[in-house]
Write a protein that holds these residues in place. Structure first.
Motif, PDB file in Angstrom:
ATOM      1  N   UNK A 189       0.935  11.824 -42.249  1.00  0.00           N
ATOM      2  CA  UNK A 189       1.403  10.932 -43.320  1.00  0.00           C
ATOM      3  C   UNK A 189       2.356  11.640 -44.268  1.00  0.00           C
ATOM      4  N   UNK A 190       3.238  10.866 -44.877  1.00  0.00           N
ATOM      5  CA  UNK A 190       4.139  11.391 -45.892  1.00  0.00           C
ATOM      6  C   UNK A 190       3.347  11.826 -47.117  1.00  0.00           C
ATOM      7  N   UNK A 191       3.924  12.756 -47.861  1.00  0.00           N
ATOM      8  CA  UNK A 191       3.420  13.094 -49.182  1.00  0.00           C
ATOM      9  C   UNK A 191       4.109  12.199 -50.211  1.00  0.00           C
ATOM     10  N   UNK A 192       3.620  12.295 -51.442  1.00  0.00           N
ATOM     11  CA  UNK A 192       4.074  11.342 -52.463  1.00  0.00           C
ATOM     12  C   UNK A 192       5.582  11.414 -52.691  1.00  0.00           C
ATOM     13  N   UNK A 193       6.162  12.624 -52.663  1.00  0.00           N
ATOM     14  CA  UNK A 193       7.588  12.742 -52.948  1.00  0.00           C
ATOM     15  C   UNK A 193       8.440  12.180 -51.811  1.00  0.00           C
ATOM     16  N   UNK A 198      11.708   5.755 -50.584  1.00  0.00           N
ATOM     17  CA  UNK A 198      11.864   4.331 -50.278  1.00  0.00           C
ATOM     18  C   UNK A 198      12.289   3.526 -51.513  1.00  0.00           C
ATOM     19  N   UNK A 199      12.094   4.081 -52.692  1.00  0.00           N
ATOM     20  CA  UNK A 199      12.349   3.342 -53.932  1.00  0.00           C
ATOM     21  C   UNK A 199      13.506   3.940 -54.733  1.00  0.00           C
ATOM     22  N   UNK A 200      14.225   4.875 -54.115  1.00  0.00           N
ATOM     23  CA  UNK A 200      15.217   5.657 -54.856  1.00  0.00           C
ATOM     24  C   UNK A 200      16.317   4.800 -55.470  1.00  0.00           C
ATOM     25  N   UNK A 201      16.682   3.706 -54.824  1.00  0.00           N
ATOM     26  CA  UNK A 201      17.824   2.922 -55.301  1.00  0.00           C
ATOM     27  C   UNK A 201      17.425   1.767 -56.213  1.00  0.00           C
ATOM     28  N   UNK A 202      16.129   1.639 -56.524  1.00  0.00           N
ATOM     29  CA  UNK A 202      15.676   0.488 -57.309  1.00  0.00           C
ATOM     30  C   UNK A 202      15.473   0.860 -58.771  1.00  0.00           C
ATOM     31  N   UNK A 204      13.819  -0.850 -60.778  1.00  0.00           N
ATOM     32  CA  UNK A 204      12.498  -1.333 -61.170  1.00  0.00           C
ATOM     33  C   UNK A 204      11.393  -0.310 -60.905  1.00  0.00           C
ATOM     34  N   UNK A 205      11.723   0.725 -60.156  1.00  0.00           N
ATOM     35  CA  UNK A 205      10.698   1.681 -59.746  1.00  0.00           C
ATOM     36  C   UNK A 205      11.039   3.060 -60.294  1.00  0.00           C
ATOM     37  N   UNK A 206      10.452   3.370 -61.449  1.00  0.00           N
ATOM     38  CA  UNK A 206      10.560   4.704 -62.006  1.00  0.00           C
ATOM     39  C   UNK A 206       9.474   5.590 -61.432  1.00  0.00           C
ATOM     40  N   UNK A 207       9.250   6.726 -62.060  1.00  0.00           N
ATOM     41  CA  UNK A 207       8.283   7.686 -61.541  1.00  0.00           C
ATOM     42  C   UNK A 207       6.883   7.080 -61.472  1.00  0.00           C
ATOM     43  N   UNK A 208       6.440   6.416 -62.524  1.00  0.00           N
ATOM     44  CA  UNK A 208       5.092   5.844 -62.537  1.00  0.00           C
ATOM     45  C   UNK A 208       4.929   4.834 -61.421  1.00  0.00           C
ATOM     46  N   UNK A 209       5.901   3.972 -61.232  1.00  0.00           N
ATOM     47  CA  UNK A 209       5.808   2.962 -60.176  1.00  0.00           C
ATOM     48  C   UNK A 209       5.803   3.619 -58.795  1.00  0.00           C
ATOM     49  N   UNK A 210       6.608   4.638 -58.599  1.00  0.00           N
ATOM     50  CA  UNK A 210       6.648   5.319 -57.303  1.00  0.00           C
ATOM     51  C   UNK A 210       5.318   5.991 -56.993  1.00  0.00           C
ATOM     52  N   UNK A 211       4.736   6.646 -57.992  1.00  0.00           N
ATOM     53  CA  UNK A 211       3.445   7.289 -57.775  1.00  0.00           C
ATOM     54  C   UNK A 211       2.348   6.260 -57.569  1.00  0.00           C
ATOM     55  N   UNK A 212       2.425   5.157 -58.290  1.00  0.00           N
ATOM     56  CA  UNK A 212       1.423   4.111 -58.116  1.00  0.00           C
ATOM     57  C   UNK A 212       1.502   3.510 -56.718  1.00  0.00           C
ATOM     58  N   UNK A 213       2.709   3.294 -56.217  1.00  0.00           N
ATOM     59  CA  UNK A 213       2.844   2.760 -54.868  1.00  0.00           C
ATOM     60  C   UNK A 213       2.315   3.741 -53.831  1.00  0.00           C
ATOM     61  N   UNK A 214       2.435   5.039 -54.101  1.00  0.00           N
ATOM     62  CA  UNK A 214       1.791   6.012 -53.212  1.00  0.00           C
ATOM     63  C   UNK A 214       0.279   5.857 -53.288  1.00  0.00           C
ATOM     64  N   UNK A 487      11.600  15.723 -59.065  1.00  0.00           N
ATOM     65  CA  UNK A 487      12.777  16.344 -59.682  1.00  0.00           C
ATOM     66  C   UNK A 487      14.102  15.711 -59.311  1.00  0.00           C
ATOM     67  N   UNK A 488      14.141  14.985 -58.202  1.00  0.00           N
ATOM     68  CA  UNK A 488      15.400  14.351 -57.786  1.00  0.00           C
ATOM     69  C   UNK A 488      15.435  12.872 -58.124  1.00  0.00           C
ATOM     70  N   UNK A 489      14.548  12.442 -59.030  1.00  0.00           N
ATOM     71  CA  UNK A 489      14.415  11.030 -59.350  1.00  0.00           C
ATOM     72  C   UNK A 489      14.600  10.802 -60.828  1.00  0.00           C
ATOM     73  N   UNK A 490      15.255   9.715 -61.174  1.00  0.00           N
ATOM     74  CA  UNK A 490      15.355   9.337 -62.581  1.00  0.00           C
ATOM     75  C   UNK A 490      13.980   9.100 -63.159  1.00  0.00           C
ATOM     76  N   UNK A 491      13.770   9.505 -64.429  1.00  0.00           N
ATOM     77  CA  UNK A 491      12.454   9.348 -65.051  1.00  0.00           C
ATOM     78  C   UNK A 491      12.292   7.986 -65.687  1.00  0.00           C
ATOM     79  N   UNK A 492      13.310   7.150 -65.630  1.00  0.00           N
ATOM     80  CA  UNK A 492      13.181   5.817 -66.216  1.00  0.00           C
ATOM     81  C   UNK A 492      12.010   5.083 -65.590  1.00  0.00           C
ATOM     82  N   UNK A 493      11.187   4.486 -66.415  1.00  0.00           N
ATOM     83  CA  UNK A 493      10.000   3.806 -65.910  1.00  0.00           C
ATOM     84  C   UNK A 493       9.642   2.650 -66.815  1.00  0.00           C
ATOM     85  N   UNK A 494       9.329   1.530 -66.206  1.00  0.00           N
ATOM     86  CA  UNK A 494       8.923   0.371 -66.983  1.00  0.00           C
ATOM     87  C   UNK A 494       7.563   0.581 -67.628  1.00  0.00           C
TER      88      UNK A 494
END
Length: 503
Positions: A189-193, A198-202, A204-214, A487-494
């Motif tokens: 399986x993939x790790x969280x990073x 899969x969400x890099x271009x959205x 709507x999905x900041x760091x919190x959303x990406x980790x939550x989806x993991x 580190x390669x992701x924008x920290x913007x998060x809803x």
């Protein structure tokens, strides 16, 4: 022209570069002999996607025959493979039925027809389906390989999802032992990073959303590919898991079926008990009703990678062993979906999510966040702090009074103690560091005259006071916030409004 000219070139292709590189190396190996590879892993992890990408190549497809086995009779399987081989290799007036008289005839035909220096790839996907109908097939393959295949320019890839059966092909008592000169690749399986890609271009999905989806979907690429990233995270959780007919609502039943598990009720019971927070053997046995058979169920689930054993750091007594659900998707499903299946049949899924799931997600994500932090240490520590993690696990004292989220040995001889805070919108203060140091003092045997490093992971960032403390002793205190987690992701998060700088 080989039929591989029409192969798909799958895009996007995320993070299977090591596996792809291993296959490419075998295919282009300068030796004149054949190559054989074993590729296995749970369903939905991208084995077929990887093989498609390998055959398609970057600029030009490789000559290949891809055969996806079906659960049918051996004569039908051979006939289907014969049809595929004739389309890929041609050069004969044989009818598929003439070629499908035996597995030996099919394999001999490959070597007889392919005489070029460039390798021809034969992929037998879902190989266990073939071996179930023809138990002597591994021995037939071995005899053919030793007589013809190993001296040809053919590359054979055996792929499958039945983990125990596929692993057994590479073990010493297997006829094919020692033949996999192209390697044995387990697709994990993939790790969280990696899932975050899969969400890099959205937006709507900041760091919190990406980790939550993991935390919700785990490390299975197929599940994340189902997410419509133009829709908010919570809408997609409902759409994928809660609505009638949603793609993943009955996924666990499918997974149990594809591993050919007998007595799924007992496995369901064991997984449900562990996911609820009961992790000791005795309690699992009592609540699951599995009696003396529990050891068998636990061993099978561990082999499948669905649960994991956990020991306190620096302990070797199995009497302190705990069991945890290893895959976040399974943990989420048994924690939130399974207990409410009846309710979901007759209630608005939005209501079920708002009342039975959303209020408890922060506590659930706190547990998942510990796994994420451990993955971060293993992945990013070498570049960020110039040390490697030698061993790491959670620690809890015998009296239950002291728990440390992560204890790890570093390659420079120091010992790391980490606290993991899923503290949305609430910066971690200096008291978190003081509490961690105090806990370490209660377990002096963990220090063993080693220099201590204290790491604070905080999704909500850090207070100015804690940040100043860390800057004054950068070799002793590490602060890892959202910027560092991806580190390669924008920290913007809803979900987060206050972000403090990292070290």
């Amino acid at each position: 022209m080989p039929a591989s000219a029409g192969f798909l070139h799958p895009e996007p292709f995320f993070d299977r570069e090591d596996e792809l590189r291993a296959l490419e190396r075998a295919w282009s190996h300068p030796s004149q002999g054949g190559q054989m590879a074993l590729v296995y892993g749970r369903r939905r992890l991208g084995k077929t996607y990887l093989l498609q990408r390998f055959v398609a190549g970057e600029n030009m497809p490789k000559p290949a025959c891809y055969y996806l086995a079906e659960q049918t009779t051996a004569p039908t399987q051979r006939l289907l493979l014969a049809t595929q081989l004739l389309e890929s290799l041609g050069g004969t007036s044989l009818a598929p039925s003439d070629l499908a008289v035996s597995w030996q005839a099919l394999l001999h035909y490959v070597c007889e027809q392919w005489k070029r220096r460039e390798r021809f790839i034969l992929i037998l996907d879902e190989f266990p389906y073939l071996a179930e109908q023809s138990p002597d097939l591994p021995s037939i393959l071995q005899a053919w390989w030793d007589r013809e295949g190993a001296h040809s320019t053919v590359m054979v890839i055996l792929s499958g999802s039945h983990l125990s059966m596929m692993k057994a092909l590479g073990e010493p008592n297997s006829p094919l032992f020692g033949r996999f000169n192209a390697g044995i690749l387990q697709i994990t399986p993939f790790r969280y990073h990696q899932t975050a890609l899969f969400y890099a271009s959205s937006p709507l999905y900041g760091v919190v959303e990406k980790l939550t989806m993991y935390g919700v979907l785990g490390g299975t690429p197929r599940y994340h590919a189902l997410v419509d990233t133009s829709q908010p995270m919570e809408d997609e959780i409902i759409n994928l898991l809660l609505r009638p007919g949603s793609p993943l609502r009955y996924e666990v039943e499918y997974l149990l079926g594809t591993q050919q598990i007998r007595d799924p009720a007992s496995y369901n019971a064991v997984l449900g008990v562990i996911a609820s927070g009961e992790t000791q053997y005795g309690r699992i046995q009592q609540l699951s009703g599995t009696g003396n058979s529990l050891s068998f169920y636990l061993r099978t689930l561990t082999e499948l990678g669905w649960i994991r054993e956990e020991m306190p750091f620096a302990e070797d007594s199995r009497r302190r062993l705990l069991y945890r659900v290893a895959d976040p998707f399974l943990a989420f499903w048994y924690r939130f979906i399974a207990p409410h299946k009846s309710l979901l049949e007759f209630s608005d899924p939005v209501f079920v999510y708002e009342t039975r799931m959303r209020p408890y997600l922060p506590v659930y994500m706190g547990q998942i966040f510990e796994q994420i932090c451990l993955q971060w240490l293993q992945t990013y520590c070498p570049n960020r702090f110039h040390v490697h993690i030698l061993q790491a696990s959670r620690y809890w004292s015998r009296d239950g009074r002291t728990e440390i989220d992560i204890v790890a040995d570093l390659s420079d001889g120091r010992r790391l103690f980490a606290e993991c805070k899923w503290n949305l919108g609430r910066p971690a203060g200096a008291d978190v560091l003081m509490d961690l140091k105090a806990k370490v003092q209660t377990v002096p045997h963990l220090l063993q005259h080693k220099r201590a490093v204290y790491a604070i992971f905080a999704i909500g960032g850090f207070s100015p006071e804690l940040y100043a403390t860390a800057q004054s002793v950068p070799d002793e205190v590490w602060l890892i916030d959202q910027t560092s987690l991806l580190p390669n992701t924008s920290i913007a998060s809803a979900s987060t409004t206050a972000i403090y700088p990292n070290t």
